[in-house]
Write a protein that holds these residues in place. Structure first.
Motif, PDB file in Angstrom:
ATOM      1  N   ASN A 122      35.920 -35.806  -2.901  1.00  4.71           N
ATOM      2  CA  ASN A 122      35.168 -34.638  -2.908  1.00  4.71           C
ATOM      3  C   ASN A 122      34.877 -34.097  -4.359  1.00  4.71           C
ATOM      4  OD1 ASN A 122      34.674 -31.696  -2.517  1.00  4.71           O
ATOM      5  ND2 ASN A 122      34.376 -32.219  -0.620  1.00  4.71           N
ATOM      6  N   ALA A 123      33.924 -33.460  -4.808  1.00  8.64           N
ATOM      7  CA  ALA A 123      33.586 -33.060  -6.179  1.00  8.64           C
ATOM      8  C   ALA A 123      33.234 -31.622  -6.167  1.00  8.64           C
ATOM      9  CB  ALA A 123      32.725 -33.700  -6.790  1.00  8.64           C
ATOM     10  N   THR A 124      33.361 -30.799  -4.985  1.00 10.85           N
ATOM     11  CA  THR A 124      32.597 -29.594  -4.952  1.00 10.85           C
ATOM     12  C   THR A 124      33.630 -28.593  -5.784  1.00 10.85           C
ATOM     13  OG1 THR A 124      32.160 -29.846  -2.491  1.00 10.85           O
ATOM     14  CG2 THR A 124      32.588 -27.709  -3.291  1.00 10.85           C
ATOM     15  N   VAL A 125      32.831 -27.687  -6.672  1.00 13.42           N
ATOM     16  CA  VAL A 125      33.316 -26.814  -7.583  1.00 13.42           C
ATOM     17  C   VAL A 125      33.994 -25.719  -7.119  1.00 13.42           C
ATOM     18  CG1 VAL A 125      33.193 -25.953  -9.817  1.00 13.42           C
ATOM     19  CG2 VAL A 125      31.671 -28.127  -9.270  1.00 13.42           C
ATOM     20  N   ALA A 126      35.244 -25.323  -7.534  1.00 13.42           N
ATOM     21  CA  ALA A 126      35.906 -23.971  -7.236  1.00 13.42           C
ATOM     22  C   ALA A 126      36.498 -23.476  -8.451  1.00 13.42           C
ATOM     23  CB  ALA A 126      36.985 -24.528  -6.299  1.00 13.42           C
ATOM     24  N   LEU A 127      37.230 -22.519  -8.409  1.00 12.98           N
ATOM     25  CA  LEU A 127      37.980 -21.627  -9.516  1.00 12.98           C
ATOM     26  C   LEU A 127      39.338 -21.756  -9.159  1.00 12.98           C
ATOM     27  CD1 LEU A 127      35.718 -18.532  -9.392  1.00 12.98           C
ATOM     28  CD2 LEU A 127      35.549 -20.242 -11.183  1.00 12.98           C
ATOM     29  N   LEU A 128      40.220 -21.883 -10.388  1.00 15.33           N
ATOM     30  CA  LEU A 128      41.533 -21.740 -10.518  1.00 15.33           C
ATOM     31  C   LEU A 128      42.022 -20.367 -11.216  1.00 15.33           C
ATOM     32  CD1 LEU A 128      44.358 -23.427  -9.770  1.00 15.33           C
ATOM     33  CD2 LEU A 128      44.188 -23.926 -12.325  1.00 15.33           C
ATOM     34  N   LYS A 129      42.736 -19.514 -10.823  1.00 13.96           N
ATOM     35  CA  LYS A 129      43.140 -18.528 -11.397  1.00 13.96           C
ATOM     36  C   LYS A 129      44.876 -18.477 -11.669  1.00 13.96           C
ATOM     37  CE  LYS A 129      44.257 -15.318  -7.616  1.00 13.96           C
ATOM     38  NZ  LYS A 129      44.412 -14.006  -7.141  1.00 13.96           N
ATOM     39  N   ARG A 130      45.283 -17.355 -12.264  1.00 15.41           N
ATOM     40  CA  ARG A 130      46.628 -17.030 -12.357  1.00 15.41           C
ATOM     41  C   ARG A 130      46.831 -16.575 -11.043  1.00 15.41           C
ATOM     42  NH1 ARG A 130      44.703 -15.407 -17.035  1.00 15.41           N
ATOM     43  NH2 ARG A 130      45.006 -13.121 -16.660  1.00 15.41           N
ATOM     44  N   SER A 131      48.180 -16.779 -10.396  1.00 17.87           N
ATOM     45  CA  SER A 131      48.765 -16.369  -9.201  1.00 17.87           C
ATOM     46  C   SER A 131      48.715 -14.911  -8.971  1.00 17.87           C
ATOM     47  CB  SER A 131      49.807 -17.331  -8.592  1.00 17.87           C
ATOM     48  OG  SER A 131      49.605 -18.710  -8.372  1.00 17.87           O
ATOM     49  N   ASN A 132      49.232 -14.414  -9.983  1.00 16.43           N
ATOM     50  CA  ASN A 132      49.585 -12.980  -9.997  1.00 16.43           C
ATOM     51  C   ASN A 132      48.211 -12.023 -10.713  1.00 16.43           C
ATOM     52  OD1 ASN A 132      49.370 -13.613 -13.037  1.00 16.43           O
ATOM     53  ND2 ASN A 132      51.382 -13.051 -13.440  1.00 16.43           N
ATOM     54  N   ASP A 133      47.147 -12.574 -10.699  1.00 14.82           N
ATOM     55  CA  ASP A 133      46.024 -11.871 -11.223  1.00 14.82           C
ATOM     56  C   ASP A 133      45.325 -11.493  -9.826  1.00 14.82           C
ATOM     57  OD1 ASP A 133      43.789 -10.865 -12.166  1.00 14.82           O
ATOM     58  OD2 ASP A 133      42.893 -12.485 -13.056  1.00 14.82           O
TER      59      ASP A 133
END
Length: 277
Positions: A122-133
């Protein structure tokens, strides 16, 4: 009237030409070329975990394991050449190697220009964030903030299209590799990194507590595949690789590799006939 020796020489020349003609055609066939040379040169980027990266000074990831099977079945060694992603596709077009194992997102624009293998993830695009944000809980929360992705990638294009469609006031920083983008995310210079869901799931798993995937993904449903030039010389090579991938998909080895490297397996079609973006 031609003498007998001349006739003999001419017949020999014609016979030699008849033998050499198929060999000349074979030289242009990249599958046969790899088998004769005993190796296939593949370009990749060793900063695209979990598909390709280094660990303890050696190449690891889904690509190296999958292509080990390909090489064993098709009868040649696999030699990878590590390049920054912006230079990979131009290098393919220049003929410096016969295949790209990024892998690359299968898009309409790329399908017009390149020949893809059967999809492998799969290549669907998502976002990665800092867990504490706590300011980022859904994709829409990037409005008014600074986000990141990697140069010359389909993930960057998807991010830019999403921002334009939503009419967001969002600044996008482009990095030469996703590793650099993740470093700036950790340092707080950006609030999120856009990449494909399998990549982000792996990073979040490796840095549990530091990073989290933002749900849901915001991109169109897309798939990853390997790619080569769209020509008659490359077609037999990709046909043969497709055969190996098809077998691995049907006997469960592809799903097992996905689970090993992504923490989950994905349903992928046998072929992508028309891309969603």
């Amino acid at each position: 009237m031609m003498t007998q020796p001349l006739l003999t020489r001419r017949a020999a020349g014609l016979a030699a030409a008849a033998v050499l003609a198929p060999l000349a055609g074979a030289r242009a066939n990249n599958l046969d070329k790899a088998r004769r040379a005993g190796e296939l040169l593949i370009a990749t980027e060793l900063h695209f975990a979990p598909f390709d990266f280094t660990e303890g000074g050696r190449q690891v990831g889904m690509n190296s394991e999958l292509f080990a099977v390909v090489g064993q079945v098709l009868g040649f060694r696999i030699r990878f050449q590590d390049l920054p992603w912006p230079g990979v596709l131009p290098g393919l077009e220049a003929g410096r190697f016969d295949l790209v194992a990024g892998p690359a997102t299968i898009t309409r624009a790329r399908m017009e220009r390149y020949r893809f293998t059967a999809p492998i993830a799969n290549a669907t695009v998502a976002l990665l964030k800092r867990s504490n944000d706590s300011t980022i809980s859904k994709p829409e929360d990037i409005n008014g903030k600074t986000v990141a992705s990697a140069q010359a990638t389909a993930q960057l294009a998807q991010l830019q299209a999403y921002i334009a469609r939503m009419n967001f006031n969002t600044q996008v920083r482009e990095y030469q590799s996703f590793s650099e983008a993740y470093a700036d995310l950790a340092a707080g210079r950006v609030v999120a990194v856009a990449n494909s869901l399998p990549n982000l799931a792996y990073v979040a798993q490796q840095r549990r507590g530091a990073f989290s995937v933002v749900s849901p993904p915001f991109g169109a449903s897309l798939y990853f595949g390997y790619l080569g030039r769209k020509d008659a010389e490359t077609a037999p090579l990709i046909d043969a690789i497709d055969g190996v991938i098809d077998t691995m998909r049907s006997d469960g080895r592809l799903a097992a590799l996905q689970t090993k490297w992504f923490g989950q397996s994905f349903e992928v079609p046998a072929r992508v006939v028309e891309a969603n973006a």
